[in-house]
Scaffold this motif. Structure first.
Motif, mmCIF file in Angstrom:
data_model
loop_
_atom_site.group_PDB
_atom_site.id
_atom_site.type_symbol
_atom_site.label_atom_id
_atom_site.label_comp_id
_atom_site.label_asym_id
_atom_site.label_seq_id
_atom_site.Cartn_x
_atom_site.Cartn_y
_atom_site.Cartn_z
ATOM 1 N N HIS A 1 0.804 -1.227 0.000
ATOM 2 C CA HIS A 1 0.000 0.000 0.000
ATOM 3 C C HIS A 1 0.835 1.275 0.000
ATOM 4 N N VAL A 2 0.339 2.301 -0.676
ATOM 5 C CA VAL A 2 1.074 3.584 -0.709
ATOM 6 C C VAL A 2 1.114 4.242 0.674
ATOM 7 N N ASP A 3 0.155 3.894 1.527
ATOM 8 C CA ASP A 3 0.092 4.486 2.867
ATOM 9 C C ASP A 3 0.794 3.566 3.878
ATOM 10 N N LYS A 4 1.813 4.098 4.487
ATOM 11 C CA LYS A 4 2.606 3.319 5.451
ATOM 12 C C LYS A 4 1.746 2.739 6.577
ATOM 13 N N ALA A 5 0.717 3.477 6.959
ATOM 14 C CA ALA A 5 -0.129 3.018 8.074
ATOM 15 C C ALA A 5 -0.856 1.723 7.708
ATOM 16 N N VAL A 6 -1.259 1.601 6.451
ATOM 17 C CA VAL A 6 -1.939 0.365 6.023
ATOM 18 C C VAL A 6 -0.933 -0.791 6.038
ATOM 19 N N ARG A 7 0.257 -0.504 5.551
ATOM 20 C CA ARG A 7 1.288 -1.550 5.549
ATOM 21 C C ARG A 7 1.571 -2.029 6.972
ATOM 22 N N LYS A 8 1.622 -1.064 7.875
ATOM 23 C CA LYS A 8 1.914 -1.401 9.273
ATOM 24 C C LYS A 8 0.808 -2.303 9.838
ATOM 25 N N GLN A 9 -0.426 -1.957 9.500
ATOM 26 C CA GLN A 9 -1.552 -2.773 9.975
ATOM 27 C C GLN A 9 -1.415 -4.220 9.467
ATOM 28 N N ALA A 10 -1.030 -4.357 8.194
ATOM 29 C CA ALA A 10 -0.874 -5.703 7.607
ATOM 30 C C ALA A 10 0.268 -6.459 8.294
ATOM 31 N N VAL A 11 1.344 -5.756 8.572
ATOM 32 C CA VAL A 11 2.487 -6.390 9.239
ATOM 33 C C VAL A 11 2.067 -6.849 10.635
ATOM 34 N N GLU A 12 1.378 -5.964 11.348
ATOM 35 C CA GLU A 12 0.960 -6.330 12.716
ATOM 36 C C GLU A 12 0.016 -7.527 12.709
ATOM 37 N N HIS A 13 -0.856 -7.585 11.712
ATOM 38 C CA HIS A 13 -1.755 -8.744 11.622
ATOM 39 C C HIS A 13 -0.937 -10.032 11.469
ATOM 40 N N ASN A 14 0.053 -10.004 10.590
ATOM 41 C CA ASN A 14 0.870 -11.206 10.379
ATOM 42 C C ASN A 14 1.618 -11.608 11.647
ATOM 43 N N ILE A 15 2.069 -10.606 12.391
ATOM 44 C CA ILE A 15 2.796 -10.923 13.631
ATOM 45 C C ILE A 15 1.833 -11.546 14.654
ATOM 46 N N GLU A 16 0.601 -11.052 14.636
ATOM 47 C CA GLU A 16 -0.406 -11.646 15.528
ATOM 48 C C GLU A 16 -0.662 -13.115 15.132
ATOM 49 N N VAL A 17 -0.701 -13.367 13.822
ATOM 50 C CA VAL A 17 -0.921 -14.748 13.353
ATOM 51 C C VAL A 17 0.214 -15.655 13.842
ATOM 52 N N ASN B 1 2.845 1.817 -9.240
ATOM 53 C CA ASN B 1 4.253 1.802 -9.651
ATOM 54 C C ASN B 1 4.798 0.436 -9.240
ATOM 55 N N PHE B 2 5.120 -0.416 -10.217
ATOM 56 C CA PHE B 2 5.493 -1.807 -9.918
ATOM 57 C C PHE B 2 6.673 -1.893 -8.945
ATOM 58 N N ARG B 3 7.679 -1.020 -9.210
ATOM 59 C CA ARG B 3 8.890 -1.093 -8.389
ATOM 60 C C ARG B 3 8.578 -0.701 -6.947
ATOM 61 N N LYS B 4 7.811 0.373 -6.797
ATOM 62 C CA LYS B 4 7.499 0.810 -5.426
ATOM 63 C C LYS B 4 6.615 -0.218 -4.713
ATOM 64 N N ALA B 5 5.705 -0.811 -5.469
ATOM 65 C CA ALA B 5 4.838 -1.835 -4.860
ATOM 66 C C ALA B 5 5.697 -3.001 -4.365
ATOM 67 N N PHE B 6 6.673 -3.391 -5.188
ATOM 68 C CA PHE B 6 7.562 -4.489 -4.792
ATOM 69 C C PHE B 6 8.350 -4.099 -3.541
ATOM 70 N N GLN B 7 8.904 -2.892 -3.570
ATOM 71 C CA GLN B 7 9.755 -2.481 -2.436
ATOM 72 C C GLN B 7 8.959 -2.370 -1.139
ATOM 73 N N ASN B 8 7.748 -1.805 -1.238
ATOM 74 C CA ASN B 8 6.903 -1.720 -0.037
ATOM 75 C C ASN B 8 6.587 -3.116 0.498
ATOM 76 N N THR B 9 6.291 -4.012 -0.437
ATOM 77 C CA THR B 9 5.940 -5.378 -0.030
ATOM 78 C C THR B 9 7.144 -6.058 0.620
ATOM 79 N N LEU B 10 8.290 -5.893 0.001
ATOM 80 C CA LEU B 10 9.505 -6.502 0.555
ATOM 81 C C LEU B 10 9.771 -5.980 1.972
ATOM 82 N N GLU B 11 9.659 -4.656 2.113
ATOM 83 C CA GLU B 11 9.918 -4.062 3.428
ATOM 84 C C GLU B 11 8.930 -4.615 4.472
ATOM 85 N N SER B 12 7.666 -4.731 4.077
ATOM 86 C CA SER B 12 6.663 -5.260 5.017
ATOM 87 C C SER B 12 6.980 -6.715 5.359
ATOM 88 N N LEU B 13 7.319 -7.495 4.323
ATOM 89 C CA LEU B 13 7.644 -8.903 4.573
ATOM 90 C C LEU B 13 8.859 -9.012 5.488
#
Ligand code: RM4
Ligand code: MN
Ligand code: MN
Length: 424
Positions: A142-158, A185-197
């Motif tokens: 996601h372009v919004d860091k807060a959404v990414r953070k929410q997704a990361v926190e969900h995975n950590i809860e899992v 933007n494919f590159r930014k989407a990849f980088q955001n995803t990588l960082e979240s993962l």
């Protein structure tokens, strides 16, 4: 409902003579039969907690009745399968569909039924009622860091739920992507995803694995941010040694050579696990082996060859899971068929004469190579699977027992005809 052991034995007695006759006939022909039987007994396939109810399409869902209403009942259903086939001793949970409210009780119930907890699955492809931010435009990308953070926190809860239950892996499947050119933007989407993962990876316990599952399209139809095995491999390589690619058989474009993908991922030590199903068109989630049984055999052939080459333990070094959706069949019957089919393909792959195959390959003897593979594929291994089940305390014919014991009718009586299981 539970099926008593003596009931299974009664049914076996009835079929035993005929079974023995068939088994003796085939046994004399197979050199490594004891080794094959031992491997079959060890091999376990995890049942997905989201496939115990009736599936549906976006048009309709037609319930079959008696669906499990909660996690306890789901585990009981898997207990029934495992009692019958002795090869379904694991469950793969999807959060938040199946949050274990009381982990100790859930663990105890599973232990009673000889069921362990396989990979945990996170869900950032739907919005939950109490969720702050929406995943409409993706989660980890996601372009919004807060959404990414929410997704990361969900995975950590899992992961935390998994730790409580004794699971040792997390499967991340992301629906992230875009529906139209220019949206992302494919590159930014990849980088955001990588960082979240990476943030999720950092929270993995030492003995855990992380599986990154790919899928070419749906629900996004222009691009998917983990769209194919190459992209998944990029992520998991950057993540580290605890990260692996997960192959879901339905997640390929038509006619993809899945067996070759499997061989190369194994070669790189980056194949982590499997989601078994079959498809005619795309992610149809049909019963594994119902459409392309030869492909399934060829995949197992590469698995056995590749795992042997790396000295891997077949039953435990990869995650074996079913991921299917049952729209018109009784889910439990479908799962019995699925496990049986997986075992058959595995057994056929164990039968392949590896030495002869290598010779044929080295001599460019294309005809011989095909003959060797098709000989195994055309050998009826059902009686071996039945023998392995018998030795492990299961039923010679699980489906016959399931129907004779009127399992579905009993479940409907116990649970009612209107219950709806969480899941797909
Ligand atoms: C996806 C994918 C995932 C599964 C979800 C429910 O298509 O296959 O593995 O968790 O469906
Ligand atoms: Mn899957
Ligand atoms: Mn899928």
């Amino acid at each position: 409902m539970r099926i008593e052991k003596y009931k299974i034995e009664e049914h076996n007695q009835f079929l035993l003579k005929e079974h023995k006759r068939r088994f003796d006939f085939i046994a004399s022909d197979i050199k490594n039969i004891e080794d094959i039987l031992q491997k079959l007994i060890e091999f376990q396939v995890a049942i997905p907690s989201w496939a115990l109810g009736t599936g549906g399409t976006r048009f309709a869902r037609f319930s079959g009745g008696g669906e499990p209403k909660n996690l306890e009942e789901k585990i009981e259903d898997i207990g029934l399968l495992h009692a019958l086939n002795r090869s379904s001793g694991a469950i793969s949970l999807h959060i938040p569909w199946d949050i274990p409210k009381n982990a100790a009780n859930i663990k105890a119930l599973a232990a009673q039924l000889d069921i362990r907890f396989d990979a945990m699955n996170s869900n950032t492809f739907q919005d939950q009622p109490d969720q702050k931010l929406s995943y409409k435009f993706g989660s980890m990308q996601h372009v919004d860091k807060a959404v990414r953070k929410q997704a990361v926190e969900h995975n950590i809860e899992v992961i935390k739920y998994g730790v409580e239950l004794g699971s040792e892996s997390l499967t991340v499947w992301l629906s992230d992507g875009s529906c139209f050119p220019g949206q992302l933007n494919f590159r930014k989407a990849f980088q955001n995803t990588l960082e979240s993962l990476q943030e999720v990876y950092a929270a993995l316990p030492d003995n855990w694995k992380m599986f990154v599952e790919y899928k070419p399209y749906e629900p996004n139809f222009y691009s998917m941010t983990v769209g194919d095995w190459g992209q998944s491999l990029l992520y998991v390589t950057k993540l580290g040694i605890k990260a692996y690619t997960l192959v879901d058989l339905g997640h390929h474009l038509p006619n993809a050579n899945i067996e070759q993908i499997v061989a190369l991922l194994l070669m790189e030590g980056k194949l982590g696990g499997f989601h078994f199903n079959d498809s005619k068109y795309s992610d149809d989630d049909l019963t594994v082996g119902s459409i392309k049984p030869y492909q399934l055999f060829l995949i197992f052939n590469e698995l056995v060859e590749g795992m042997n080459a790396r000295g891997m333990h077949h039953a435990t070094d990869l995650g074996w899971m079913i991921d299917a959706s049952h729209n018109v069949k009784d889910p439990l019957e479908d799962l019995l068929q699925s496990v049986e089919t997986i075992m058959i393909s595995y057994a056929q792959a164990l039968l392949v004469d590896r030495k002869k195959l290598v010779d044929a390959q080295n001599n460019n003897d294309v005809v011989a190579a095909q003959e060797i593979l098709q000989h195994s594929f055309r050998t009826d291994m059902r009686v071996l699977i039945a023998e392995a089940r018998l030795r492990a305390g299961g039923a010679l014919n699980p489906l016959i027992v399931y129907r004779a014991e009127k399992v579905r009718e009993n479940l409907i009586k116990e649970r009612g005809s209107k219950t709806v299981a969480t899941g797909l």
